[in-house]
Design a protein around this motif. Structure first.
Motif, short mmCIF file in Angstrom:
data_model
loop_
_atom_site.label_atom_id
_atom_site.label_comp_id
_atom_site.label_asym_id
_atom_site.label_seq_id
_atom_site.Cartn_x
_atom_site.Cartn_y
_atom_site.Cartn_z
N GLU A 1 0.64 -1.46 -0.37
CA GLU A 1 -0.06 -0.47 -0.12
C GLU A 1 0.81 1.41 0.04
N LYS B 1 2.70 5.57 -7.30
CA LYS B 1 1.15 6.24 -8.44
C LYS B 1 1.49 7.10 -9.36
N THR C 1 2.71 -5.25 -8.84
CA THR C 1 1.16 -5.49 -7.78
C THR C 1 0.54 -4.90 -6.88
N TYR D 1 -0.86 -2.36 -9.91
CA TYR D 1 -1.48 -2.60 -11.04
C TYR D 1 -2.89 -2.11 -10.15
N HIS D 2 -3.60 -1.94 -8.89
CA HIS D 2 -5.53 -1.56 -8.59
C HIS D 2 -5.36 -0.14 -9.24
N TYR D 3 -4.01 0.31 -9.04
CA TYR D 3 -4.48 2.56 -9.49
C TYR D 3 -5.04 2.31 -10.99
N ARG D 4 -5.98 2.85 -10.77
CA ARG D 4 -6.75 3.14 -12.74
C ARG D 4 -5.50 4.15 -13.17
#
Lengths: 393, 323
Positions: free
Chosen positions: A304, A311, A338, A341-344
């Protein structure tokens, strides 16, 4: 009073171990770690520590003896490199499964074959899923500071896990640097008295270590184990905060270098971060907005926090001093990918494999990569997502 | 007070390896473990085991049969693991954090001792850790399903050296581990068998009184692996001793002493014929295999007696010099 000395990385870590004075140490020679336990052996022979030193017949037995000693109920340390760590592989998982706070210096060296005694990170990367906490160190000072903090992290009652302190073989282990040592009593106070948990030597309250757990319970045990790792980052930061008060030197989960306003970035571990920071300074002088992230707590990986720190960038290069043969990318790259990855909106991510088996990492390598990152940030076009650098093709 | 090694006194002692373990019916291993722990009854002990039958059957999930501190870490490293425990004991004793006199005992199978654990054992003995390492020797990898080990005797049928039409079981001789351990120059090495329990327990007790590294090799019949009657463990143990297949002896400070000499040495057939693992030797045309085994046993026994004699005569010489 702080003592300023010129010493090698191995000397510094040996000195940290002398100051901590574990109850038991096990040692087996392997380059480039050897010098460390050799120096520690002199401390034992000269009566500077009361540590019981077990001079085992292999690294497998070194870690086995550490497991026995830690389960018995005292403070334990060892050190290794490369093949030695590979030989310990089976026992790494058992040390973490037993929740034993063993501290181990890993002086990073390439893995055979071909046999090579020089630095890369394939040894520690191979152990990254073994359940050990890993603290990585850029230089001798960090190796020394991490060693002292490692005991506090490992022995914390919310954690009780083994810790590896990683630093680069030869580049750090054998180079002489300026180091600030804390006073012996400061270190002793910082690590404090060891608190045993379920010690085997408590013969009045016998405990069994190492049960057989079958499918009815194994998964629950492992699930509970996974939960422990959630506590690690918090404790690492708490210990670092306290260490700062003692030493004036600050540590986090990772080092963030000129990253806040950066547009492009480099992620790199250990000694090569030093060289890279110099090159980054040159580019900053030229007006290029570039920064660096150097992971310190690599296991458990602070996804995180690292994701948040990277990011906002347009392009990032992750440097790996180890390849994952037959896999997709280098091990550090995979974790960074990893994290993002979850960030647009996320940076373009490229991977460079460098410095294997002691191949020098030079400022021009960093320069070439920064030039490439500038182009990627401008055009969005990627020439290659993964490549070897500093290699004769 | 030292507890005398007789049934009357020992029967009053608490069993520190409890019932409810999951070893097979008729297995000699728990009998051997009970004998060891009873012989050690005057001391607190810490036990280490390697992976194997005894380990998987004595501590499962939240249950343990051990009423003493016990540690199992892996297969090949009980000696190294226990050397760590013993070193921590020395460290904490030196610091005044422990005052008890604790004894350290490893109890491991022959696979974990003769083969995969030999390096770890050799290292621990050479480093002179104060421990007694016991091999409960059932002569094959029984836990994984009766595969040959370095302790498996010649011509025994196992799942990895099955007696076939061409190869009659294990072709090679077993490793003489007891002698290998004696060659380490450690203060005490012994062979024992549960059929001769006073001898076994006396040896354990003697070993525990001697500081430094000690090794015992204890014959431990396995009815599943040897394909014998469930209740024949002690009978087989007695036959192994009486045929001199498993001589009872000790090597104390280098001096060999045979602790039991059968009045009448029985032919090896008497030991072999009760066991499925040797059944193929009784097939017609394979008579020479039994005589070959007999020859090996005879040679070994005679060599042992000669060794004892050499030491006995040396001892006599010494006595004469003293006089």
């Amino acid at each position: 009073m702080t003592q300023i000395v010129a010493a090698t990385g191995n000397e510094a870590v040996a000195n940290a171990l002398r100051q901590v004075e574990p109850d038991v140490c096990a040692a087996y020679p392997i380059t480039p770690q050897t010098e460390l336990m050799q120096r520690f052996s002199s401390f034992v022979s000269d009566g500077k520590v009361k540590t019981e030193l077990i001079l085992v017949e292999s690294e497998h037995s070194a870690l086995s003896a550490c497991i026995g000693a830690a389960a018995a109920g005292g403070r334990v340390a060892t050190a290794t490199s490369s093949q030695g760590l590979a030989l310990m592989w089976e026992m790494l998982y058992i040390a973490s499964g037993f929740r034993l706070p063993i501290v181990m210096a890993v002086v990073n060296r390439a893995l055979s074959s071909p046999i090579n005694i020089h630095c890369d990170h394939s040894d520690a990367m191979g152990a990254r899923d073994s359940g050990w906490i890993q603290l990585w160190s850029e230089n001798a000072q960090e190796a020394y500071d991490n060693t002292i903090q490692a005991f506090r992290v490992a022995e914390h009652m919310d954690i009780r896990l083994p810790v590896m302190i990683c630093y680069d073989g030869f580049i750090i282990s054998h180079s002489i640097e300026r180091i600030e040592y804390l006073d012996d009593d400061v270190v002793k106070n910082f690590v404090g008295e060891y608190k045993p948990l379920y010690p085997l030597l408590d013969v009045d309250n016998p405990k069994s270590y190492g049960p057989l757990i079958l499918p009815d319970l194994y998964m629950e045990v492992r699930r509970a184990h996974a939960e422990v790792y959630k506590n690690v980052a918090k404790v690492v930061l708490e210990v670092a905060e306290e260490f700062k008060k003692t030493s004036g030197r600050s540590y986090g989960l990772f080092e963030s270098y000129r990253l806040d306003d950066a547009e492009i970035g480099i992620v790199i571990l250990n000694s090569a971060a030093g060289t890279t920071k110099d090159v980054i300074d040159e580019y900053r002088d030229k007006g290029v907005k570039i920064g660096l992230l150097k992971p310190r707590l690599f296991r458990p990986f602070p996804y995180e926090e690292i994701g948040k720190a990277l990011k906002h960038l347009k392009a990032v290069c992750v440097f790996d001093r180890a390849d994952a043969f037959g896999g997709s990318f280098g091990p550090l790259y995979l974790d960074i990918a990893t994290s993002l990855y979850h960030y647009r909106k996320k940076p373009v991510l490229i991977n460079k494999i460098y410095g294997l088996g002691g191949r020098d990492y030079m400022p021009e390598h960093a320069e070439a990569v920064i030039e490439e990152l500038i182009k990627i940030a401008k055009t969005g076009r990627v020439r290659s997502y993964k490549e070897y650098i500093g290699v004769r093709e | 007070m030292v507890t005398p090694l007789n049934l009357k006194e020992l029967s009053k002692k608490e069993l520190r390896f409890t019932a409810g373990h999951r070893l097979c019916a008729g297995c000699a291993a728990p009998t051997v473990v009970k004998m060891i722990l009873l012989a050690a009854c005057d001391y607190p002990v810490v036990v280490a085991s390697s992976t194997g039958c005894l380990e998987v059957s004595s501590c499962i999930s939240t249950y343990t049969a051990w009423k003493v501190p016990w540690i199992h870490s892996a297969f090949e490293n009980a000696a190294a693991t226990l050397s760590g425990v013993e070193s921590m004991y020395k460290a904490l004793k030196k610091q005044g954090k422990i005052d008890k006199e604790i004894k350290f005992i490893a109890i491991c199978g022959d696979g974990g001792t003769y083969d995969i654990g030999l390096q770890s054992l050799s290292g621990a003995m050479e480093r002179w850790h104060d421990m007694l390492y016991v091999c409960y020797n059932n002569e094959a990898y029984m836990n994984t399903g009766i595969q040959r080990s370095g302790a498996t005797p010649t011509y025994a049928d196992t799942t990895t050296c099955p007696a076939g039409s061409v190869i009659p079981g294990k072709p090679q001789p077993r490793k003489d581990l007891t002698k290998i351990m004696a060659a380490h120059g450690i203060p005490y090495v012994a062979q024992a068998a549960p059929s001769h329990w006073p001898d076994l327990m006396k040896k354990v007790r003697k070993a525990l009184e001697i500081p430094g590294p000690k090794f015992m090799n204890i014959f431990t019949p396995c009815n599943r692996g040897w394909r014998t009657r469930t209740d024949d463990a002690i009978l087989l143990s007695r036959l192994a001793v009486d045929t001199c297949f498993w001589p009872l002896y000790e090597v104390e400070k280098g001096v060999v002493r045979v602790t039991y000499k059968p009045k009448e040495k029985k032919p090896i057939e008497e030991f072999l014929k009760l066991q499925g693992r040797f059944r193929h030797l009784f097939e017609p045309g394979r008579e020479q295999l039994i005589s070959e085994l007999q020859r090996m046993i005879d040679e070994n026994w005679e060599r042992l007696l000669k060794e004892e004699e050499i030491f006995a005569s040396k001892e006599e010489e010494k006595e004469e010099v003293v006089k």
